[in-house]
Design a protein around this motif. Structure first.
Motif, PDB file in Angstrom:
ATOM      1  N   PHE A   1      10.353 -10.733  -5.341  1.00  0.00           N
ATOM      2  CA  PHE A   1      10.696 -10.099  -4.062  1.00  0.00           C
ATOM      3  C   PHE A   1      11.906 -10.781  -3.409  1.00  0.00           C
ATOM      4  O   PHE A   1      12.837 -10.125  -2.955  1.00  0.00           O
ATOM      5  CB  PHE A   1       9.501 -10.104  -3.104  1.00  0.00           C
ATOM      6  CG  PHE A   1       8.359  -9.228  -3.560  1.00  0.00           C
ATOM      7  CD1 PHE A   1       8.580  -7.896  -3.889  1.00  0.00           C
ATOM      8  CD2 PHE A   1       7.069  -9.724  -3.660  1.00  0.00           C
ATOM      9  CE1 PHE A   1       7.528  -7.073  -4.316  1.00  0.00           C
ATOM     10  CE2 PHE A   1       6.009  -8.912  -4.081  1.00  0.00           C
ATOM     11  CZ  PHE A   1       6.241  -7.587  -4.410  1.00  0.00           C
ATOM     12  N   PHE A   2      11.889 -12.098  -3.384  1.00  0.00           N
ATOM     13  CA  PHE A   2      12.988 -12.803  -2.714  1.00  0.00           C
ATOM     14  C   PHE A   2      14.320 -12.554  -3.413  1.00  0.00           C
ATOM     15  O   PHE A   2      15.340 -12.309  -2.769  1.00  0.00           O
ATOM     16  CB  PHE A   2      12.709 -14.312  -2.664  1.00  0.00           C
ATOM     17  CG  PHE A   2      11.631 -14.707  -1.686  1.00  0.00           C
ATOM     18  CD1 PHE A   2      11.330 -13.896  -0.593  1.00  0.00           C
ATOM     19  CD2 PHE A   2      10.910 -15.888  -1.831  1.00  0.00           C
ATOM     20  CE1 PHE A   2      10.338 -14.244   0.330  1.00  0.00           C
ATOM     21  CE2 PHE A   2       9.922 -16.247  -0.921  1.00  0.00           C
ATOM     22  CZ  PHE A   2       9.637 -15.424   0.151  1.00  0.00           C
TER      23      PHE A   2
ATOM     24  N   LEU B   1      11.198  -8.601   2.299  1.00  0.00           N
ATOM     25  CA  LEU B   1      11.087 -10.028   2.620  1.00  0.00           C
ATOM     26  C   LEU B   1       9.659 -10.383   3.013  1.00  0.00           C
ATOM     27  O   LEU B   1       9.103 -11.394   2.568  1.00  0.00           O
ATOM     28  CB  LEU B   1      12.076 -10.359   3.741  1.00  0.00           C
ATOM     29  CG  LEU B   1      12.092 -11.762   4.351  1.00  0.00           C
ATOM     30  CD1 LEU B   1      12.123 -12.832   3.294  1.00  0.00           C
ATOM     31  CD2 LEU B   1      13.294 -11.916   5.287  1.00  0.00           C
ATOM     32  N   VAL B   2       9.041  -9.531   3.821  1.00  0.00           N
ATOM     33  CA  VAL B   2       7.656  -9.801   4.229  1.00  0.00           C
ATOM     34  C   VAL B   2       6.713  -9.732   3.021  1.00  0.00           C
ATOM     35  O   VAL B   2       5.784 -10.539   2.898  1.00  0.00           O
ATOM     36  CB  VAL B   2       7.207  -8.852   5.368  1.00  0.00           C
ATOM     37  CG1 VAL B   2       5.736  -9.019   5.692  1.00  0.00           C
ATOM     38  CG2 VAL B   2       8.033  -9.122   6.630  1.00  0.00           C
ATOM     39  N   SER B   3       6.962  -8.798   2.091  1.00  0.00           N
ATOM     40  CA  SER B   3       6.167  -8.778   0.848  1.00  0.00           C
ATOM     41  C   SER B   3       6.255 -10.125   0.144  1.00  0.00           C
ATOM     42  O   SER B   3       5.252 -10.652  -0.358  1.00  0.00           O
ATOM     43  CB  SER B   3       6.690  -7.708  -0.119  1.00  0.00           C
ATOM     44  OG  SER B   3       6.544  -6.428   0.426  1.00  0.00           O
ATOM     45  N   GLY B   4       7.457 -10.668   0.110  1.00  0.00           N
ATOM     46  CA  GLY B   4       7.661 -11.967  -0.526  1.00  0.00           C
ATOM     47  C   GLY B   4       6.948 -13.085   0.226  1.00  0.00           C
ATOM     48  O   GLY B   4       6.378 -13.987  -0.387  1.00  0.00           O
TER      49      GLY B   4
ATOM     50  N   ALA C   1      -9.077  -9.411  -6.310  1.00  0.00           N
ATOM     51  CA  ALA C   1      -8.692  -8.623  -5.143  1.00  0.00           C
ATOM     52  C   ALA C   1      -7.345  -9.075  -4.588  1.00  0.00           C
ATOM     53  O   ALA C   1      -6.482  -8.256  -4.253  1.00  0.00           O
ATOM     54  CB  ALA C   1      -9.767  -8.733  -4.071  1.00  0.00           C
ATOM     55  N   ASP C   2      -7.138 -10.386  -4.500  1.00  0.00           N
ATOM     56  CA  ASP C   2      -5.876 -10.902  -3.966  1.00  0.00           C
ATOM     57  C   ASP C   2      -4.698 -10.457  -4.815  1.00  0.00           C
ATOM     58  O   ASP C   2      -3.639 -10.094  -4.286  1.00  0.00           O
ATOM     59  CB  ASP C   2      -5.902 -12.439  -3.929  1.00  0.00           C
ATOM     60  CG  ASP C   2      -6.438 -12.970  -2.609  1.00  0.00           C
ATOM     61  OD1 ASP C   2      -6.772 -12.157  -1.727  1.00  0.00           O
ATOM     62  OD2 ASP C   2      -6.500 -14.199  -2.465  1.00  0.00           O
TER      63      ASP C   2
ATOM     64  N   ILE D   1       0.058  -8.453  -4.481  1.00  0.00           N
ATOM     65  CA  ILE D   1       1.187  -8.084  -5.332  1.00  0.00           C
ATOM     66  C   ILE D   1       1.349  -6.567  -5.351  1.00  0.00           C
ATOM     67  O   ILE D   1       2.458  -6.042  -5.202  1.00  0.00           O
ATOM     68  CB  ILE D   1       1.012  -8.667  -6.753  1.00  0.00           C
ATOM     69  CG1 ILE D   1       0.885 -10.194  -6.655  1.00  0.00           C
ATOM     70  CG2 ILE D   1       2.188  -8.280  -7.641  1.00  0.00           C
ATOM     71  CD1 ILE D   1       0.590 -10.889  -7.962  1.00  0.00           C
ATOM     72  N   GLY D   2       0.233  -5.845  -5.500  1.00  0.00           N
ATOM     73  CA  GLY D   2       0.294  -4.380  -5.536  1.00  0.00           C
ATOM     74  C   GLY D   2       0.876  -3.789  -4.268  1.00  0.00           C
ATOM     75  O   GLY D   2       1.785  -2.960  -4.308  1.00  0.00           O
TER      76      GLY D   2
END
Ligand SMILES: CC1=C(/C=C/C(C)=C/C=C/C(C)=C/C=O)C(C)(C)CCC1
Ligand SMILES: CC1=C(/C=C/C(C)=C/C=C/C(C)=C/C=O)C(C)(C)CCC1
Lengths: 234, 234
Positions: free
Chosen positions: A31-32, A47-50, A212-213, A218-219
């Motif tokens: 992501f980054f 960015l927030v996903s990362g 689950a995490d 990631i999903g």
């Protein structure tokens, strides 16, 4: 003493901690390092996903070591992680709906309910395990409020107004919250002493949480990523 | 012995240290990785926001470990952090007012008073706890001078000249200093032996400081970030 622990080849719980840790690291790098390919409007979301996977990566390091040292659920670190990452997932909903006028009120409502869900869950899991059913129930109410808000409430209305790819992505994220997040209360029940621990053994709660995490962090991030890629083309 | 500590699930102080640590790390990643989206005029301000949270992240690592090892307030590291981050917050005020002619004199005045505030506060908290009231009083005077300067003094005048988004952001930052910073003297009083420690127990000072730090460092940075985003569009 050696730096690296000797792991039992049948320590499947430990295996999922190691896989989870590295998967989160790799996802963060992904992501980054992809940020520069998006225009400004979408960069914040990616960015927030990362950040979500990055925060998880750090806590998976702790949890992995905690598990290898004590063969015990690292509940403390689990909740430190969630208390940061779940609100950030609410931020993701807000960010993709901001273009069609999502308000800060919506964001704060979702964040507050997610914190209620987690604080009461922590009480049931770590502080008052004797009252696991009661705390789990309150936690579940807050969880269903979030589900309601995004599936039927004002977030849903905003997504419908937006239409197109935003609506499609919103729907997928809604499924994540309904199905992917539902693994956590299942894990909680698996981990509560005297409920199912006799059948599955302790540690099963961690396998559930780790799977689950991976799915949710990631999903979820990949859905945002795909939306950003699509909007780029349009 | 193991690398990772076994934490008591009801160690809420420890919990806030862990959450604080990771929140500061994530905030730094956020500010640093968003830099490239701003034009040069605003990049320095956002960069300084990132430095503030980054410095805090490192000290939260120390403080967290200190707390887990000794269950004692890490006052030493706390002030090492503040002595660097509070002057940088003064720099933020200066940077956003520079366009309308803020002088280095204003900057130095604010920095010097913030250092007086912190040095006297450290004496009262760590060196001469018997004279906590006296040192706290002197520290409070310096604090009120800063409040005066930004709310009514020359910084206020410059902000009014600037008007628009700069004035709005200046006002929000002023509220941070008046309300968010006021949590610190409250924490100081909570931590002074024989004042309220009997009611709340030791450690409450750290919860107060940790919450205040999260609000002031991350919140403050986000105000600057939002200002930069807005100016970008205009
Ligand atoms: C409903 C419920 C729970 C829900 C937890 C959830 C939904 C956690 C989500 C975590 C995520 C999405 C992390 C990933 O980033 C608890 C606390 C287990 C307690 C039992 C009841
Ligand atoms: C008035 C006063 C104090 C004020 C401390 C402040 C205002 C600290 C601010 C720190 C910040 C903003 C850090 C974040 O980056 C002390 C020293 C506790 C001593 C008692 C009197």
């Amino acid at each position: 003493t050696s730096e690296i622990a000797k792991l039992d080849p049948t320590d499947y719980v430990g295996f999922t901690f190691f896989v989870g840790c590295m998967a989160m690291m790799a996802a963060s790098a992904f992501f980054f390092l992809s940020l520069s390919q998006f225009d400004k409007k979408w960069r914040t979301s990616v960015l927030v996903s990362g950040l979500i996977t990055f925060i998880a990566a750090v806590h998976y390091f702790y949890m992995r070591d905690y598990w290898t040292s004590f063969q015990e659920s690292p509940t403390f670190f689990r909740y430190v992680d969630w208390v940061l990452t779940v609100p950030l997932m609410c931020v993701e909903f807000y960010l993709i709906l901001k273009v069609v006028g999502a308000t800060k009120t919506l964001l704060w409502k979702m964040i507050i309910f997610s914190l209620i869900m987690l604080v009461t869950g922590y009480f049931g899991e770590a502080v008052f395990p004797g009252q696991a059913a009661l705390w789990g129930f309150i936690s579940g109410l807050a969880y269903f409020y979030i589900v309601y808000e995004i599936w039927l409430g004002s977030a849903k209305k905003l997504a419908t107004t937006a239409g197109g790819d935003i609506l499609k992505s919103h729907k997928i994220l809604c499924w994540f919250v309904l199905v992917g997040w539902a693994i956590y209360p299942l894990g909680y029940m698996l981990g509560t002493d005297g409920w199912y621990t006799s059948i599955l053994g302790s540690g099963s709660v961690d396998v559930a949480y780790n799977i689950a995490d991976a799915i949710n962090k990631i999903g979820f991030g990949l859905v945002i990523y795909a939306l950003a890629v699509k909007s780029q083309k349009a």
